[in-house]
Each structure stands twice: as structure tokens, then as C-alpha cells.
Scaffold this active site. Structure first.
Site, PDB file in Angstrom:
ATOM      1  N   HIS A 158       1.312  39.645  -0.767  1.00  0.00           N
ATOM      2  CA  HIS A 158       1.380  40.222   0.584  1.00  0.00           C
ATOM      3  C   HIS A 158       2.837  40.475   0.993  1.00  0.00           C
ATOM      4  CE1 HIS A 158      -2.603  37.993   1.476  1.00  0.00           C
ATOM      5  NE2 HIS A 158      -2.869  39.270   1.564  1.00  0.00           N
ATOM      6  N   CYS A 243      -0.356  31.662   6.113  1.00  0.00           N
ATOM      7  CA  CYS A 243      -1.774  32.058   5.908  1.00  0.00           C
ATOM      8  C   CYS A 243      -2.782  31.081   6.461  1.00  0.00           C
ATOM      9  CB  CYS A 243      -2.118  32.298   4.455  1.00  0.00           C
ATOM     10  SG  CYS A 243      -1.035  31.703   3.279  1.00  0.00           S
TER      11      CYS A 243
HETATM   12  C1  CIR Z   1      -6.312  35.399  -1.700  1.00  0.00           C
HETATM   13  O1  CIR Z   1      -5.941  35.829  -2.785  1.00  0.00           O
HETATM   14  O2  CIR Z   1      -6.808  36.125  -0.849  1.00  0.00           O
HETATM   15  C2  CIR Z   1      -6.165  33.917  -1.443  1.00  0.00           C
HETATM   16  N1  CIR Z   1      -6.380  33.174  -2.630  1.00  0.00           N
HETATM   17  C3  CIR Z   1      -4.805  33.598  -0.887  1.00  0.00           C
HETATM   18  C4  CIR Z   1      -4.537  34.260   0.427  1.00  0.00           C
HETATM   19  C5  CIR Z   1      -3.222  33.887   1.001  1.00  0.00           C
HETATM   20  N2  CIR Z   1      -3.039  34.530   2.244  1.00  0.00           N
HETATM   21  C6  CIR Z   1      -1.861  34.815   2.779  1.00  0.00           C
HETATM   22  O3  CIR Z   1      -0.843  34.607   2.176  1.00  0.00           O
HETATM   23  N3  CIR Z   1      -1.852  35.409   3.950  1.00  0.00           N
END
Ligand code: CIR
Length: 254
Positions: A158, A243
């Protein structure tokens, strides 16, 4: 005051989505202990933490940031590009409804909240595997009063894996994953700590992983007060500090 919406760690977190990391075993009990410490750090900083229960059928449900973009007057429910994460939305919509009007990104747009970096009235939005141009256009229409600017990101999940706001006007960035895109001053991560660009600023403090001591030193030299957190298990799921919460500024608790 600040409401922070969080959600528990799924029993199935080890089956999470992974893009840039190799799958490793995740100790769920340890992940839950680390997540509880994250929630307590938010409380210590004065946040009213609204902790939603995990849904064990949703491996990534702890990563609530991706499900919505919270603005001053409304919240935008995102639309996941992944096969597994779309079902995270209803619980988050319900938790946000007391505080904000809700609008949604519609197909064919896909967007993750982790790609949206707010600096003042500007939203920088990463173009990534999770966030497409259609969603960026929709966001520009939905976020009235904000400037929306697309930013190229390479090598990480991201935009906020590559850059976050760590002071009133100061960015922390990994220059290998994102090129300078604004006039804001930048602290660069230590090159030996590529994942070190994600911190969560609450008031004058920065929640920040304990695993990046060299970058932490650079931040402290710039006068930033760090609240260190051990997030090792959530990091194995490609998660970071921002997150795990949705931060909502409210006049009075709902
Ligand atoms: C994903 O790949 O969607 C999750 N395993 C990790 C998401 C992390 N989200 C973030 O950094 N905003």
C-alpha cells in the site's frame, strides 16, 4: 475526542492475503496479545477504543483501515480487490454509522484504505494492485472539499507501507517504494529496515513498531515522541500500525 475502531484477530489469520511476503506460521495467541497492547496504547493516548469482535471466517478482519476512508464529514466504504476481504465491510459500516454519513466505492473501482494518506485537506492515493484509477476518480468525486492526488507505488502493498505522516507536516518514507510527491519535508527510513515507513500519529505521539530501531533513532532525532509496540505477528500478515484502526475525530462520543 478520538474514537478508534479496532477489530479482533481472526483464528484464521495465518490464511491471510499476502502479496510481497512469504507465508510464515503466525502465533494467534501472541498476535492477540500484541493487538491488545496496541488497543491499550490507543487508550493511554486518550482514544475511545471501540473494539469489534473478530469474525473467524475472515482471516484479515483485524486490518480495519482498509475497509473505509474516514473524512471529516463522511466515511467512504472501500471495495476490496481481493477475493476474501469484501465481507469485512458490514461490521465496519455498522461501527462507523453513528459518527459519519456513509458512501461507497462502486464497481469497477477497487480501493484499500491503506492506500489513502491524508495530509490536511489532501488525500494522496496509491496506485497499487489494490487500488485502481476508477476508484481514485470516484474518491475525488466523493471527497468534496479535499484534493485527491494519485501516487505511483512500487514494491510494497500500500501507499502507507511506503509513507506515513509522522509530524504535523513531516513524512516518513521509503524512497525505494515511493518517489517524493509533495513539498512536505521527509525523513527517510534506514535502508536496512524497508518496512519502517508506517507509523500511526495520535495527538503528538507516534505509535511505532519496536522492530525498527535505526529508523526510530532518526525519528527521535527529529523530536518525535515514539510509543513502541511489538507487532511481530501482525507484520507476518503484511500488517503494520495504521492498518489496525480507523481513527474518527468526533465532537462527542456516539
Ligand atoms: C492484506 O493483504 O490485505 C492483509 N494481509 C494485510 C493488510 C494490511 N493493511 C494495511 O496495511 N492497511
Amino acid at each position: 475526542m478520538i474514537v478508534a475502531i479496532t477489530r479482533g484477530v481472526s483464528t484464521r489469520i495465518a490464511s491471510c492475503e499476502l502479496t510481497h511476503l512469504d507465508r510464515q506460521p503466525i502465533d494467534v495467541a501472541r498476535a492477540r496479545t500484541q493487538h491488545a497492547a496496541y488497543e491499550s496504547a490507543l487508550r493511554d493516548l486518550g482514544c475511545d477504543v471501540r473494539a469489534l469482535p473478530a469474525d473467524d471466517s475472515l482471516p484479515d478482519c483485524v486490518f480495519v483501515e482498509d475497509v473505509a476512508v474516514v473524512l471529516d464529514d463522511r466515511a467512504i466504504l472501500t471495495r476490496s480487490a481481493t477475493a476474501t476481504r469484501g465481507s469485512e465491510t458490514p461490521a465496519i459500516a455498522e461501527a462507523l454509522a453513528p459518527f459519519r454519513d456513509l458512501v461507497s466505492i462502486e464497481p469497477p473501482g477497487t480501493l484499500d484504505g491503506g492506500d489513502v494518506l491524508r495530509v490536511g485537506r489532501t488525500l494522496y492515493v496509491g496506485r497499487t494492485a489494490r487500488t485502481n484509477s476508477n476508484a481514485i476518480e470516484q474518491l475525488a468525486d466523493l471527497a468534496s472539499g479535499y484534493r485527491v492526488i494519485g501516487v505511483d507505488v512500487e514494491g510494497c502493498l500500500h501507499l502507507k507501507s511506503a509513507v506515513t505522516l509522522v509530524g504535523p507536516d513531516l513524512l516518513l518514507a521509503n524512497p525505494r517504494w515511493v518517489r517524493p510527491f509533495s513539498d512536505h519535508p521527509i525523513v527517510e527510513i534506514d535502508p536496512s529496515e524497508p518496512h519502517a515507513a508506517n507509523g500511526l500519529r495520535i495527538g503528538s505521539k507516534l505509535l511505532y513498531p519496536a522492530s525498527f530501531p535505526k529508523t526510530r533513532r532518526r525519528l527521535e532525532e527529529r523530536g518525535i515522541a515514539i510509543v513502541p509496540l511489538d507487532l511481530s505477528e501482525l507484520q507476518k500478515a503484511e500488517g503494520a500500525v495504521t492498518c489496525c484502526s480507523l481513527v474518527v475525530e468526533v465532537d462527542s462520543p456516539g
